[in-house]
Design a protein around this motif. Structure first.
Motif, PDB file in Angstrom:
ATOM      1  N   PHE A  96      40.732  43.456  47.531  1.00 18.45           N
ATOM      2  CA  PHE A  96      39.798  42.347  47.379  1.00 18.45           C
ATOM      3  C   PHE A  96      38.747  42.663  46.321  1.00 18.45           C
ATOM      4  N   ALA A  97      38.200  43.864  46.355  1.00 18.73           N
ATOM      5  CA  ALA A  97      37.189  44.248  45.364  1.00 18.73           C
ATOM      6  C   ALA A  97      37.778  44.277  43.959  1.00 18.73           C
ATOM      7  N   LEU A  98      38.991  44.780  43.833  1.00 16.03           N
ATOM      8  CA  LEU A  98      39.643  44.829  42.526  1.00 16.03           C
ATOM      9  C   LEU A  98      39.873  43.432  41.964  1.00 16.03           C
ATOM     10  N   LEU A  99      40.385  42.524  42.781  1.00 16.42           N
ATOM     11  CA  LEU A  99      40.672  41.181  42.300  1.00 16.42           C
ATOM     12  C   LEU A  99      39.410  40.360  42.058  1.00 16.42           C
ATOM     13  N   ALA A 100      38.401  40.536  42.901  1.00 15.64           N
ATOM     14  CA  ALA A 100      37.155  39.803  42.699  1.00 15.64           C
ATOM     15  C   ALA A 100      36.439  40.262  41.435  1.00 15.64           C
ATOM     16  N   PHE A 157      36.899  28.871  37.978  1.00 12.94           N
ATOM     17  CA  PHE A 157      38.007  28.429  38.822  1.00 12.94           C
ATOM     18  C   PHE A 157      39.331  28.513  38.082  1.00 12.94           C
ATOM     19  N   GLN A 158      39.288  28.326  36.767  1.00 10.87           N
ATOM     20  CA  GLN A 158      40.496  28.484  35.969  1.00 10.87           C
ATOM     21  C   GLN A 158      40.912  29.953  35.959  1.00 10.87           C
ATOM     22  N   SER A 159      39.949  30.858  35.943  1.00 10.88           N
ATOM     23  CA  SER A 159      40.250  32.279  36.007  1.00 10.88           C
ATOM     24  C   SER A 159      40.873  32.645  37.348  1.00 10.88           C
ATOM     25  N   LEU A 160      40.365  32.058  38.423  1.00 12.62           N
ATOM     26  CA  LEU A 160      40.956  32.306  39.738  1.00 12.62           C
ATOM     27  C   LEU A 160      42.371  31.759  39.815  1.00 12.62           C
ATOM     28  N   SER A 161      42.601  30.630  39.169  1.00 13.89           N
ATOM     29  CA  SER A 161      43.944  30.070  39.121  1.00 13.89           C
ATOM     30  C   SER A 161      44.872  31.002  38.366  1.00 13.89           C
ATOM     31  N   LEU A 162      44.372  31.567  37.287  1.00 12.66           N
ATOM     32  CA  LEU A 162      45.152  32.531  36.519  1.00 12.66           C
ATOM     33  C   LEU A 162      45.530  33.717  37.379  1.00 12.66           C
ATOM     34  N   LEU A 163      44.574  34.219  38.137  1.00 14.88           N
ATOM     35  CA  LEU A 163      44.858  35.362  38.996  1.00 14.88           C
ATOM     36  C   LEU A 163      45.838  35.007  40.103  1.00 14.88           C
ATOM     37  N   ARG A 193      43.455  34.451  16.945  1.00 10.16           N
ATOM     38  CA  ARG A 193      43.244  35.809  16.441  1.00 10.16           C
ATOM     39  C   ARG A 193      42.737  36.753  17.519  1.00 10.16           C
ATOM     40  N   ARG A 194      42.291  36.233  18.640  1.00  3.92           N
ATOM     41  CA  ARG A 194      41.695  37.069  19.688  1.00  3.92           C
ATOM     42  C   ARG A 194      42.529  37.115  20.963  1.00  3.92           C
ATOM     43  N   LYS A 195      43.775  36.715  20.882  1.00  2.00           N
ATOM     44  CA  LYS A 195      44.624  36.701  22.075  1.00  2.00           C
ATOM     45  C   LYS A 195      44.826  38.099  22.643  1.00  2.00           C
ATOM     46  N   ALA A 196      45.027  39.072  21.774  1.00  2.86           N
ATOM     47  CA  ALA A 196      45.239  40.450  22.251  1.00  2.86           C
ATOM     48  C   ALA A 196      44.002  40.975  22.965  1.00  2.86           C
ATOM     49  N   LEU A 197      42.826  40.641  22.453  1.00  2.00           N
ATOM     50  CA  LEU A 197      41.587  41.074  23.114  1.00  2.00           C
ATOM     51  C   LEU A 197      41.415  40.414  24.471  1.00  2.00           C
ATOM     52  N   ALA A 198      41.915  39.212  24.620  1.00  2.00           N
ATOM     53  CA  ALA A 198      41.801  38.520  25.901  1.00  2.00           C
ATOM     54  C   ALA A 198      42.859  39.007  26.891  1.00  2.00           C
ATOM     55  N   LEU A 199      44.032  39.367  26.394  1.00  3.50           N
ATOM     56  CA  LEU A 199      45.124  39.789  27.280  1.00  3.50           C
ATOM     57  C   LEU A 199      45.011  41.241  27.726  1.00  3.50           C
ATOM     58  N   TYR A 200      44.319  42.062  26.966  1.00  2.00           N
ATOM     59  CA  TYR A 200      44.212  43.483  27.303  1.00  2.00           C
ATOM     60  C   TYR A 200      43.604  43.731  28.685  1.00  2.00           C
ATOM     61  N   PRO A 201      42.457  43.138  29.043  1.00  2.00           N
ATOM     62  CA  PRO A 201      41.924  43.371  30.397  1.00  2.00           C
ATOM     63  C   PRO A 201      42.814  42.806  31.494  1.00  2.00           C
ATOM     64  N   VAL A 202      43.521  41.727  31.202  1.00  2.00           N
ATOM     65  CA  VAL A 202      44.451  41.171  32.186  1.00  2.00           C
ATOM     66  C   VAL A 202      45.547  42.185  32.469  1.00  2.00           C
ATOM     67  N   LEU A 203      46.098  42.751  31.408  1.00  2.00           N
ATOM     68  CA  LEU A 203      47.148  43.753  31.562  1.00  2.00           C
ATOM     69  C   LEU A 203      46.638  44.985  32.307  1.00  2.00           C
ATOM     70  N   LEU A 204      45.418  45.410  32.009  1.00  2.00           N
ATOM     71  CA  LEU A 204      44.848  46.563  32.720  1.00  2.00           C
ATOM     72  C   LEU A 204      44.694  46.278  34.208  1.00  2.00           C
ATOM     73  N   MET A 205      44.267  45.070  34.542  1.00  6.35           N
ATOM     74  CA  MET A 205      44.115  44.739  35.955  1.00  6.35           C
ATOM     75  C   MET A 205      45.474  44.699  36.648  1.00  6.35           C
ATOM     76  N   TYR A 206      46.476  44.126  35.989  1.00  6.12           N
ATOM     77  CA  TYR A 206      47.808  44.073  36.578  1.00  6.12           C
ATOM     78  C   TYR A 206      48.396  45.469  36.748  1.00  6.12           C
ATOM     79  N   PHE A 239      49.776  50.052  40.317  1.00  2.79           N
ATOM     80  CA  PHE A 239      49.592  51.403  40.849  1.00  2.79           C
ATOM     81  C   PHE A 239      49.240  51.373  42.333  1.00  2.79           C
ATOM     82  N   LEU A 240      48.450  50.387  42.748  1.00  9.44           N
ATOM     83  CA  LEU A 240      48.140  50.267  44.174  1.00  9.44           C
ATOM     84  C   LEU A 240      49.408  49.982  44.987  1.00  9.44           C
ATOM     85  N   ILE A 241      50.283  49.152  44.440  1.00 14.50           N
ATOM     86  CA  ILE A 241      51.522  48.823  45.143  1.00 14.50           C
ATOM     87  C   ILE A 241      52.387  50.068  45.311  1.00 14.50           C
ATOM     88  N   ILE A 242      52.484  50.874  44.255  1.00 19.96           N
ATOM     89  CA  ILE A 242      53.299  52.076  44.317  1.00 19.96           C
ATOM     90  C   ILE A 242      52.672  53.108  45.244  1.00 19.96           C
TER      91      ILE A 242
END
Length: 112
Positions: free
Chosen positions: A9-13, A33-39, A88-101, A106-109
């Motif tokens: 919960f803390a990680l996702l919030a 709310f759009q960010s929560l939908s994304l998650l 031009r900034r898609k990679a900068l926006a996707l990087y934290p998403v990838l890190l969170m995933y 790692f938590l699942i494993i």
């Protein structure tokens, strides 16, 4: 079991808040709310992977399942983030998403 819930919960919030701030700082237009939908939508493959990993004890199979579901989740989040920020900034926006995933993977494993 309550510790696992608290960590997840803390990680996702915190991830939702950080992702929203990241997109806003990159000059994008996204609301919380759009960010929560994304998650919620894009974490579904990792949820399926977690359910599959609960049924098996072989670590190598868990890594394969998490790798596949991690790729699926990342691929699902690309359209959301690409519409929220400049091209031009898609990679900068996707990087934290990838890190969170990856951290969720790692938590699942790690959790038996």
């Amino acid at each position: 079991m309550s510790e696992v819930f608290a960590v997840a919960f803390a990680l996702l919030a915190s991830g939702a808040v950080i992702l929203t701030l990241n997109v806003l700082l990159l000059g994008g237009h996204i609301i919380f709310f759009q960010s929560l939908s994304l998650l919620g939508y894009c974490l579904f493959p990792l949820d399926v992977g977690a359910l599959i990993c609960m049924l098996m004890d072989i670590v190598i199979l868990k890594v394969v399942v998490v790798g596949v579901t991690l790729a699926w989740s990342s691929w699902a989040s690309y359209p959301f983030m690409s519409t929220a920020v400049n091209s031009r900034r898609k990679a900068l926006a996707l990087y934290p998403v990838l890190l969170m995933y990856v951290s969720v993977g790692f938590l699942i494993i790690a959790i038996n």
